[in-house]
Design an enzyme around this catalytic site. Structure first.
Site, PDB file in Angstrom:
ATOM      1  N   GLY A  52       0.585  -1.039  -0.065  1.00  0.00           N
ATOM      2  CA  GLY A  52       0.065  -0.175  -0.063  1.00  0.00           C
ATOM      3  C   GLY A  52       0.675   1.290  -0.168  1.00  0.00           C
ATOM      4  N   TYR A 237     -17.100   6.104   7.170  1.00  0.00           N
ATOM      5  CA  TYR A 237     -16.010   6.352   7.584  1.00  0.00           C
ATOM      6  C   TYR A 237     -15.657   7.955   8.386  1.00  0.00           C
ATOM      7  CZ  TYR A 237     -10.763   6.242   6.869  1.00  0.00           C
ATOM      8  OH  TYR A 237      -9.470   5.986   6.991  1.00  0.00           O
ATOM      9  N   LYS A 246      -9.015   8.611  13.101  1.00  0.00           N
ATOM     10  CA  LYS A 246      -8.029   9.589  12.138  1.00  0.00           C
ATOM     11  C   LYS A 246      -8.066  10.928  12.696  1.00  0.00           C
ATOM     12  CE  LYS A 246      -6.998   6.807   9.205  1.00  0.00           C
ATOM     13  NZ  LYS A 246      -5.517   5.996   8.902  1.00  0.00           N
TER      14      LYS A 246
HETATM   15  P1  NAI Z   1      -1.938  -1.896   3.398  1.00  0.00           P
HETATM   16  O1  NAI Z   1      -2.718  -3.082   4.289  1.00  0.00           O
HETATM   17  O2  NAI Z   1      -1.548  -2.002   2.214  1.00  0.00           O
HETATM   18  O3  NAI Z   1      -0.592  -1.807   4.552  1.00  0.00           O
HETATM   19  C1  NAI Z   1      -0.445  -1.908   5.851  1.00  0.00           C
HETATM   20  C2  NAI Z   1       1.091  -2.240   6.338  1.00  0.00           C
HETATM   21  O4  NAI Z   1       0.935  -2.373   7.584  1.00  0.00           O
HETATM   22  C3  NAI Z   1       1.670  -3.501   5.747  1.00  0.00           C
HETATM   23  O5  NAI Z   1       3.059  -3.291   5.504  1.00  0.00           O
HETATM   24  C4  NAI Z   1       1.373  -4.466   6.965  1.00  0.00           C
HETATM   25  O6  NAI Z   1       2.629  -5.342   6.939  1.00  0.00           O
HETATM   26  C5  NAI Z   1       1.851  -3.347   8.194  1.00  0.00           C
HETATM   27  N1  NAI Z   1       1.113  -3.878   9.331  1.00  0.00           N
HETATM   28  C6  NAI Z   1      -0.059  -4.351   9.857  1.00  0.00           C
HETATM   29  N2  NAI Z   1      -0.069  -4.621  10.960  1.00  0.00           N
HETATM   30  C7  NAI Z   1       1.172  -4.539  11.399  1.00  0.00           C
HETATM   31  C8  NAI Z   1       1.906  -4.699  12.697  1.00  0.00           C
HETATM   32  N3  NAI Z   1       1.220  -5.317  13.761  1.00  0.00           N
HETATM   33  N4  NAI Z   1       3.160  -4.610  12.909  1.00  0.00           N
HETATM   34  C9  NAI Z   1       3.946  -4.321  11.687  1.00  0.00           C
HETATM   35  N5  NAI Z   1       3.474  -3.889  10.423  1.00  0.00           N
HETATM   36  C10 NAI Z   1       2.103  -3.913  10.379  1.00  0.00           C
HETATM   37  O7  NAI Z   1      -2.599  -0.680   4.018  1.00  0.00           O
HETATM   38  P2  NAI Z   1      -2.657   0.864   3.415  1.00  0.00           P
HETATM   39  O8  NAI Z   1      -4.051   0.986   2.682  1.00  0.00           O
HETATM   40  O9  NAI Z   1      -1.347   1.144   2.811  1.00  0.00           O
HETATM   41  O10 NAI Z   1      -2.723   1.597   4.904  1.00  0.00           O
HETATM   42  C11 NAI Z   1      -1.834   2.341   5.388  1.00  0.00           C
HETATM   43  C12 NAI Z   1      -2.322   3.663   5.918  1.00  0.00           C
HETATM   44  O11 NAI Z   1      -3.084   4.505   5.059  1.00  0.00           O
HETATM   45  C13 NAI Z   1      -3.556   3.402   6.850  1.00  0.00           C
HETATM   46  O12 NAI Z   1      -3.197   4.170   8.060  1.00  0.00           O
HETATM   47  C14 NAI Z   1      -4.616   3.908   6.319  1.00  0.00           C
HETATM   48  O13 NAI Z   1      -5.712   4.157   7.007  1.00  0.00           O
HETATM   49  C15 NAI Z   1      -4.279   4.894   5.352  1.00  0.00           C
HETATM   50  N6  NAI Z   1      -5.091   5.296   4.315  1.00  0.00           N
HETATM   51  C16 NAI Z   1      -5.418   4.376   3.348  1.00  0.00           C
HETATM   52  C17 NAI Z   1      -6.180   4.912   2.291  1.00  0.00           C
HETATM   53  C18 NAI Z   1      -6.660   3.464   1.317  1.00  0.00           C
HETATM   54  O14 NAI Z   1      -7.670   4.157   0.679  1.00  0.00           O
HETATM   55  N7  NAI Z   1      -5.982   2.561   1.216  1.00  0.00           N
HETATM   56  C19 NAI Z   1      -6.561   6.145   1.945  1.00  0.00           C
HETATM   57  C20 NAI Z   1      -6.131   7.061   2.999  1.00  0.00           C
HETATM   58  C21 NAI Z   1      -5.260   6.686   4.178  1.00  0.00           C
END
Ligand code: NAI
Length: 400
Positions: A52, A237, A246
């Site tokens: 991500g 959300y 958030k």
């Molecule tokens: P994702 O699921 O692709 O990545 C999450 C990451 O967190 C991965 O690298 C995973 O290994 C790591 N992770 C999860 N639990 C963990 C733990 N206990 N210890 C270590 N690493 C851990 O998710 P994404 O979407 O990239 O989310 C990242 C941030 O971006 C979040 O805060 C999300 O709310 C925010 N965000 C996401 C949006 C979307 O549309 N996907 C939009 C705006 C913000």
């Protein structure tokens, strides 16, 4: 073995290593020809860097002009008797391979970012690989659970509305079915637990740990990612449990900004665009909005994925000029194109016409599904998925 995609609901149970390599390469190739990051950070810690936004940030900073060395923390599993391993595991492996080919340091630490032990391991890695200091800390964890360090019990996030039940649809990636559902309102305890998991507390604890270990370089910045979205998404959300978390994250950015001011640095909550990731497909009721948004933004030529968002963030907002542009709440807005009023007018109109029979024709479900498959290494034209893969080749424990 021959690896086939297995999806349960919205969760991928298998990942294809060679497809994950393609996904990593595509991101690298994009940033190499994009507007470069100037005056960027050289030593970067990414917490949640295996997929991500975190992986895209890591790629942009290493290959997109800044030539950063990186340490990434993630929670992934390698191949075993039980399964193929997760996509993030392979992303880590291939990111490291290509970064090292260009002479960059890329350290992968796999374990629970919430734990004391992993924080200590990272401090040690910063000593070993970064001469003791970091220039940028990116907090990009998306998790459903966090252990309470005092009791060992788990806080579990609940993605729910607050104060009212909300009707909406979720699209099951497993069988492409549109599922009309009602999401019940969260209890106060569920809302509080979601703040514990997805709010700013652990981000702050990371920065405090690094301050206490003297690991913060002069000018060090920290960012964490947020989402706000247009009004149609607010019931599930922004006005729901995730939105509360958030808002807590935004407040944390202000206290961290004060702490980093002592180093001439800063802390910013960065509001990103809604995108398909392992985490976002899990949010009930959000998929009709995302497939409508994809359709409209692709037609308008304004669509971005994680990698485009991150390259633009670092090349145009966070580095290269004296001041970081923020809104009146001191948020960095990467959702500016998403929230453009002409775009939103079309998205709202399209969304209101969607139902279980027409969503595949009217909106960009094909694009949504393809991105999800590619996140897990499937659906790349240049890979022959009928060829067996020897997973032992990838089973090397790559903890550093
Ligand atoms: P994702 O699921 O692709 O990545 C999450 C990451 O967190 C991965 O690298 C995973 O290994 C790591 N992770 C999860 N639990 C963990 C733990 N206990 N210890 C270590 N690493 C851990 O998710 P994404 O979407 O990239 O989310 C990242 C941030 O971006 C979040 O805060 C999300 O709310 C925010 N965000 C996401 C949006 C979307 O549309 N996907 C939009 C705006 C913000």
């Amino acid at each position: 073995m021959i690896i086939e995609p297995v999806i349960n609901g919205v969760v991928a149970r298998t990942a294809h290593p060679l497809g994950c390599e393609q996904a990593v390469l595509q991101q690298i190739n994009y940033v190499k020809q994009a507007k470069p990051i100037t005056d960027g950070p050289k030593r970067v810690l990414i917490i949640g860097g295996s997929s991500g936004f975190g992986l895209a940030a890591r790629t942009a900073l290493t290959f997109g002009g800044a030539k950063a060395d990186t340490i990434s923390v993630s929670y992934e599993r390698g191949p075993s008797d039980k399964g193929t391993g997760s996509a993030g595991y392979y992303n880590n492996l291939f990111f490291k391979k290509y970064a090292e080919q260009e002479g960059r340091i890329a350290v992968n630490i796999q374990g629970d970012a919430f734990s004391r032990q992993i924080k200590e391991e990272v401090v040690e890695a910063i000593e070993t690989y970064f001469e003791g200091e970091v220039d940028l800390i990116i907090y990009s964890v998306a998790s459903g659970v966090r252990p309470n360090p005092e009791t060992g019990d788990l806080w579990r996030s609940a993605i729910k509305p607050i104060g009212q039940d909300v009707s909406g649809a979720t699209i099951l990636l497993e069988n492409d079915h549109w599922l009309d559902t009602t999401i019940t309102s969260a209890t106060e305890a569920e809302a509080q637990d979601t703040i514990k998991v997805m709010g700013g507390e652990d981000w702050e604890s990371w920065v405090d740990t690094l301050i206490n270990s003297d690991s913060i370089a002069q000018g060090c910045k920290t960012i964490a990612f947020s989402y706000m979205g247009p009004e149609v998404t607010h019931p599930i959300y922004l006005d729901g449990t995730l939105g509360r978390a958030k808002i807590d994250l935004h407040q944390t950015s202000h206290s961290l900004n004060l702490k980093l001011a002592c180093y001439d640095g800063g802390a910013y909550a960065t509001v990103c665009k809604a995108l398909v990731t392992k985490a976002s497909v899990f949010i009930p009721g959000l998929s009709p909005y995302i497939i409508s948004l994809y359709k409209v933004m692709k037609e308008q030529g304004t669509h971005e994925g994680c990698i485009e968002q991150m390259q633009r963030l670092f090349s145009s907002k966070l580095y290269g000029s004296a001041k970081v542009p923020v809104d009146c709440e001191r948020l960095v807005r990467m959702d500016d194109w998403e929230l453009d009023s002409a775009t939103q007018q079309k998205v709202t109109q399209l969304m209101s016409s969607l139902n279980s029979d027409n969503f595949k024709q009217l909106a960009d479900y094909a694009g949504y599904k393809q991105e999800f498959m590619q996140l897990n290494g499937f659906g790349f034209d240049n890979i022959d998925y009928t060829q067996p893969i020897d997973l032992k080749m990838f089973s090397e424990k790559d903890t550093e």
